[in-house]
Write a protein that holds these residues in place. Sequence first.
Motif, PDB file in Angstrom:
ATOM      1  N   CYS A   1      -2.621 -11.883  -5.853  1.00 36.02           N
ATOM      2  CA  CYS A   1      -3.324 -10.901  -5.013  1.00 36.02           C
ATOM      3  C   CYS A   1      -2.462 -10.393  -3.862  1.00 36.02           C
ATOM      4  O   CYS A   1      -2.594  -9.234  -3.446  1.00 36.02           O
ATOM      5  CB  CYS A   1      -4.602 -11.516  -4.443  1.00 36.02           C
ATOM      6  N   ASP A   2      -1.588 -11.261  -3.299  1.00 40.98           N
ATOM      7  CA  ASP A   2      -0.830 -10.828  -2.121  1.00 40.98           C
ATOM      8  C   ASP A   2       0.064  -9.626  -2.423  1.00 40.98           C
ATOM      9  O   ASP A   2       0.223  -8.726  -1.599  1.00 40.98           O
ATOM     10  CB  ASP A   2      -0.022 -11.986  -1.522  1.00 40.98           C
ATOM     11  N   GLY A   3       0.607  -9.589  -3.640  1.00 43.08           N
ATOM     12  CA  GLY A   3       1.418  -8.436  -4.023  1.00 43.08           C
ATOM     13  C   GLY A   3       0.595  -7.170  -4.126  1.00 43.08           C
ATOM     14  O   GLY A   3       1.046  -6.083  -3.719  1.00 43.08           O
ATOM     15  N   GLU A   4      -0.626  -7.300  -4.642  1.00 40.80           N
ATOM     16  CA  GLU A   4      -1.508  -6.131  -4.742  1.00 40.80           C
ATOM     17  C   GLU A   4      -1.895  -5.624  -3.358  1.00 40.80           C
ATOM     18  O   GLU A   4      -1.939  -4.413  -3.111  1.00 40.80           O
ATOM     19  CB  GLU A   4      -2.771  -6.504  -5.537  1.00 40.80           C
ATOM     20  N   VAL A   5      -2.169  -6.574  -2.443  1.00 39.44           N
ATOM     21  CA  VAL A   5      -2.510  -6.183  -1.067  1.00 39.44           C
ATOM     22  C   VAL A   5      -1.312  -5.498  -0.410  1.00 39.44           C
ATOM     23  O   VAL A   5      -1.466  -4.495   0.303  1.00 39.44           O
ATOM     24  CB  VAL A   5      -2.944  -7.421  -0.248  1.00 39.44           C
TER      25      VAL A   5
ATOM     26  N   GLY B   1       5.009  -4.160   1.643  1.00 44.29           N
ATOM     27  CA  GLY B   1       5.969  -4.946   0.880  1.00 44.29           C
ATOM     28  C   GLY B   1       7.313  -5.045   1.590  1.00 44.29           C
ATOM     29  O   GLY B   1       7.704  -4.159   2.352  1.00 44.29           O
ATOM     30  N   GLY B   2       8.004  -6.132   1.347  1.00 40.93           N
ATOM     31  CA  GLY B   2       9.316  -6.309   1.956  1.00 40.93           C
ATOM     32  C   GLY B   2       9.906  -7.657   1.585  1.00 40.93           C
ATOM     33  O   GLY B   2       9.260  -8.499   0.956  1.00 40.93           O
TER      34      GLY B   2
ATOM     35  N   MET C   1      -7.310  -8.302   5.522  1.00 41.28           N
ATOM     36  CA  MET C   1      -6.200  -9.250   5.626  1.00 41.28           C
ATOM     37  C   MET C   1      -4.908  -8.575   5.205  1.00 41.28           C
ATOM     38  O   MET C   1      -4.877  -7.741   4.301  1.00 41.28           O
ATOM     39  CB  MET C   1      -6.453 -10.469   4.730  1.00 41.28           C
ATOM     40  N   SER C   2      -3.852  -8.958   5.869  1.00 46.60           N
ATOM     41  CA  SER C   2      -2.541  -8.453   5.478  1.00 46.60           C
ATOM     42  C   SER C   2      -2.042  -9.242   4.271  1.00 46.60           C
ATOM     43  O   SER C   2      -2.574 -10.302   3.924  1.00 46.60           O
ATOM     44  CB  SER C   2      -1.549  -8.613   6.639  1.00 46.60           C
ATOM     45  N   ALA C   3      -0.992  -8.735   3.635  1.00 43.55           N
ATOM     46  CA  ALA C   3      -0.430  -9.416   2.466  1.00 43.55           C
ATOM     47  C   ALA C   3       0.083 -10.802   2.843  1.00 43.55           C
ATOM     48  O   ALA C   3      -0.123 -11.778   2.109  1.00 43.55           O
ATOM     49  CB  ALA C   3       0.699  -8.570   1.876  1.00 43.55           C
ATOM     50  N   ASN C   4       0.745 -10.909   3.987  1.00 46.73           N
ATOM     51  CA  ASN C   4       1.270 -12.207   4.415  1.00 46.73           C
ATOM     52  C   ASN C   4       0.151 -13.201   4.727  1.00 46.73           C
ATOM     53  O   ASN C   4       0.301 -14.408   4.498  1.00 46.73           O
ATOM     54  CB  ASN C   4       2.177 -12.043   5.637  1.00 46.73           C
TER      55      ASN C   4
END
Length: 248
Positions: free
Chosen positions: A45-49, A56-57, A1-4
């Motif tokens: 978790c999304d930041g870690e991914v 990141g952006g 899975m992507s971060a988003n």
Amino acid sequence: MSANQVTVLSGVVAVIGGLMLASDSKILVITGVLCFHLFAILDMCDGEVARYRKQGGVAGHYLDWFMHFISSTALVGGLFLASWQFIQSMDSLIVVCLGLSAVVTPILDKCVQNAGWTVICWTRLRDIQKKAEGPCADKSPSVNKSTSLFERSKFARRIRFLVLVPLQDHYISTVLLMIAGLDLALEMFGMPFLNYRFLLLLYIGVVGPFHIYFGVRHMVTSDALVSGYRRVACPSREIRLPEDDFLG
């Protein structure tokens, strides 16, 4: 899975939690509350991914913050749905208004900060356009003008913290989990319990508007906005996150 995708999943989990929170089943209510704890985990978790996948952006930060609006609204919305039949039975316009006040409180609470940073960015863009230094021209250190006895007293700050616990994202899910667990335990022994979801909704509906008022008042009467502008445009010290993410 992507971060988003992880970020969006956290919002979906929160919405599911809000719907479960409105259930008549005490097990589903507790499961719904646990969904908000899962939201908090996914929110980290999304930041870690993003770092792992180098994704990141700014767009990711925006989506992450938007999900906090979804989560807060879903939780209080679940309380409102759970209390709707009871509200109807009371046949009171005041109670309906307090319920609606509770639903909009978490949105307005986040808008206090969001509107502040939005205005800071707008002001900075206009200063760049005019080639003006803005608050950066004033070299004196930022001093908060809000020095009331209430805000200086440690005891008063602790009381304020306790009063506002049901309005804080990080605490309300824990409070709900404890109360829902107590409700389930009492049911196992055949003992009745209070309609805590309705009472919590009313509490947020009553306290929320005062919290919003004092939050906006603080923004206007203190140097919170100027301090935020300086942190973005002319930092005079090392930025500390996440503390400096907040105004005031």
